[in-house]
Design an enzyme around this catalytic site. Structure first.
Site, PDB file in Angstrom:
ATOM      1  N   GLU A  23      -6.728   4.498   8.142  1.00  0.00           N
ATOM      2  CA  GLU A  23      -6.592   5.923   7.843  1.00  0.00           C
ATOM      3  C   GLU A  23      -7.853   6.496   7.202  1.00  0.00           C
ATOM      4  O   GLU A  23      -8.205   7.650   7.449  1.00  0.00           O
ATOM      5  CB  GLU A  23      -5.361   6.136   6.949  1.00  0.00           C
ATOM      6  N   ASN A  55       0.849  -1.190   0.000  1.00  0.00           N
ATOM      7  CA  ASN A  55       0.000   0.000   0.000  1.00  0.00           C
ATOM      8  C   ASN A  55       0.886   1.242   0.000  1.00  0.00           C
ATOM      9  O   ASN A  55       1.491   1.591   1.007  1.00  0.00           O
ATOM     10  CB  ASN A  55      -0.907  -0.010   1.236  1.00  0.00           C
ATOM     11  N   TRP A  56       0.955   1.900  -1.141  1.00  0.00           N
ATOM     12  CA  TRP A  56       1.818   3.075  -1.281  1.00  0.00           C
ATOM     13  C   TRP A  56       1.242   4.318  -0.620  1.00  0.00           C
ATOM     14  O   TRP A  56       1.931   5.325  -0.496  1.00  0.00           O
ATOM     15  CB  TRP A  56       2.060   3.369  -2.753  1.00  0.00           C
ATOM     16  N   LYS A  57      -0.037   4.270  -0.261  1.00  0.00           N
ATOM     17  CA  LYS A  57      -0.705   5.420   0.350  1.00  0.00           C
ATOM     18  C   LYS A  57      -0.544   6.645  -0.571  1.00  0.00           C
ATOM     19  O   LYS A  57      -0.675   6.521  -1.786  1.00  0.00           O
ATOM     20  CB  LYS A  57      -0.175   5.646   1.767  1.00  0.00           C
ATOM     21  N   SER A  66       3.404  -3.033  10.250  1.00  0.00           N
ATOM     22  CA  SER A  66       4.850  -2.848  10.066  1.00  0.00           C
ATOM     23  C   SER A  66       5.574  -4.151   9.759  1.00  0.00           C
ATOM     24  O   SER A  66       6.599  -4.471  10.375  1.00  0.00           O
ATOM     25  CB  SER A  66       5.460  -2.192  11.314  1.00  0.00           C
ATOM     26  N   GLU A 111      -4.841  -4.868  11.037  1.00  0.00           N
ATOM     27  CA  GLU A 111      -3.811  -3.871  11.318  1.00  0.00           C
ATOM     28  C   GLU A 111      -4.050  -3.285  12.701  1.00  0.00           C
ATOM     29  O   GLU A 111      -5.029  -2.561  12.917  1.00  0.00           O
ATOM     30  CB  GLU A 111      -3.858  -2.755  10.266  1.00  0.00           C
ATOM     31  N   HIS A 134      -9.536   0.940   5.372  1.00  0.00           N
ATOM     32  CA  HIS A 134      -8.227   1.117   5.989  1.00  0.00           C
ATOM     33  C   HIS A 134      -8.350   2.057   7.187  1.00  0.00           C
ATOM     34  O   HIS A 134      -9.171   2.965   7.205  1.00  0.00           O
ATOM     35  CB  HIS A 134      -7.239   1.685   4.963  1.00  0.00           C
ATOM     36  N   GLY A 155       3.039   4.227  14.844  1.00  0.00           N
ATOM     37  CA  GLY A 155       3.565   5.505  15.315  1.00  0.00           C
ATOM     38  C   GLY A 155       3.510   5.711  16.810  1.00  0.00           C
ATOM     39  O   GLY A 155       3.712   6.821  17.300  1.00  0.00           O
ATOM     40  N   GLY A 199       3.119  -1.315   4.289  1.00  0.00           N
ATOM     41  CA  GLY A 199       3.132   0.121   4.106  1.00  0.00           C
ATOM     42  C   GLY A 199       4.494   0.613   3.658  1.00  0.00           C
ATOM     43  O   GLY A 199       4.864   0.520   2.498  1.00  0.00           O
ATOM     44  N   GLY A 200       5.278   1.133   4.607  1.00  0.00           N
ATOM     45  CA  GLY A 200       6.563   1.744   4.278  1.00  0.00           C
ATOM     46  C   GLY A 200       7.505   0.855   3.499  1.00  0.00           C
ATOM     47  O   GLY A 200       8.193   1.315   2.571  1.00  0.00           O
TER      48      GLY A 200
END
Length: 268
Positions: free
Chosen positions: A97, A9-11, A229, A183, A95, A189, A250-251
């Site tokens: 977010e 997921n590149w967001k 993560s 998730e 998601h 974070g 994600g990242g």
């Protein structure tokens, strides 16, 4: 044996040019990994270009969201037919977010601004049904916040999200066309870490909830990703767990080598 699925997921990252460079770099790195379903979720602006770039490879694409209407006066929204036309096979729905459930909200995200991230359980359900009707495979995202975890409400929260997401969806579609991604919002974070055994336990709650409504055969067929993560250094441990059938990355999905390493871990 459930086939592993790794989705990146590149967001809100990568221009079309950057996305095409990524596709060119990733393709040879994952060649021959047909034992794994590989999915990239670019931003809408790059979805068509990335889909074309991966044609003829083992990599599919997904949109990062979908509206439940097929067309009409809905400015800024994107429908299932438009997503399919852009080349996608999958779509992310619900998601954390888009639900406005951030591990740590960025400075300046006031309560009023958080209303812009207004995905609800009801919205997840109608979007999932619209996606399925159109022939898209929904990846339905679920997970609990830090407050819910501290209150001991993890299992209840996750199970409730699963039940509401699947309202009115048949056992056949659930077993063959629906993917869940767990998730833990509290691990995003916050400095908190979800251990592999706990991630597996909660994914087991997802499976048990599906079994309670649809039976053991359907539950055993559903694929459940973990989305907290996952990285090259922890992917193998997570993917070895009984109830974890893949990752929503994600990242680590922004770098071809890192993403390919996770695919390799899934391929064994």
């Amino acid at each position: 044996m459930r086939k592993k699925i790794i989705a990146g997921n590149w967001k809100m990252n990568k221009t079309v040019g950057e996305a095409l460079a990524f596709a060119e770099a990733l393709t040879p790195l994952v060649a021959g990994k047909d034992s794994v379903d590989i999915v990239i979720c670019p931003p809408y602006t790059a979805l068509y270009s990335v889909s074309k770039a991966f044609e003829g490879t083992s990599v599919a694409t997904a949109a990062q969201g979908v509206f439940w209407k097929t067309s009409g006066a809905y400015t800024s929204y994107v429908s299932s037919p438009l997503i399919l036309d852009a080349g996608a096979k999958y779509v992310l729905i619900g998601h954390s977010e888009t639900r406005g459930r951030f591990g740590v909200a960025e400075e300046g995200l006031t309560d009023d601004l958080l209303k812009a991230f207004g995905e609800t359980d009801a919205g997840v359900n109608v979007k999932a049904k619209a996606a399925l009707t159109a022939g898209l495979i929904p990846i339905i995202c679920i997970g609990e916040t830090l407050g819910e975890r501290k209150d001991g409400a993890t299992d209840v929260t996750v199970a409730d999200q699963v039940v509401k997401a699947l309202e009115g969806i048949s056992a056949e579609l659930v077993s063959t066309q629906v993917i869940f991604a767990y998730e833990p919002v509290w691990a995003i974070g916050t400095g908190e870490v979800c251990a592999a055994d706990e991630a597996n336990r909660v994914c087991g709650v997802v499976r048990a909830t599906i079994e309670s409504r649809y039976g053991a055969e359907t539950a055993s067929a559903v694929r459940i990703q973990y989305g907290g993560s996952m990285k090259p250094d922890n992917a193998a441990e997570l993917l070895s767990q009984e109830h974890i059938d893949g990752g929503l990355i994600g990242g680590a999905s922004l770098k071809p080598a890192d993403f390919a390493a996770i695919v390799a871990a899934a391929a064994g």
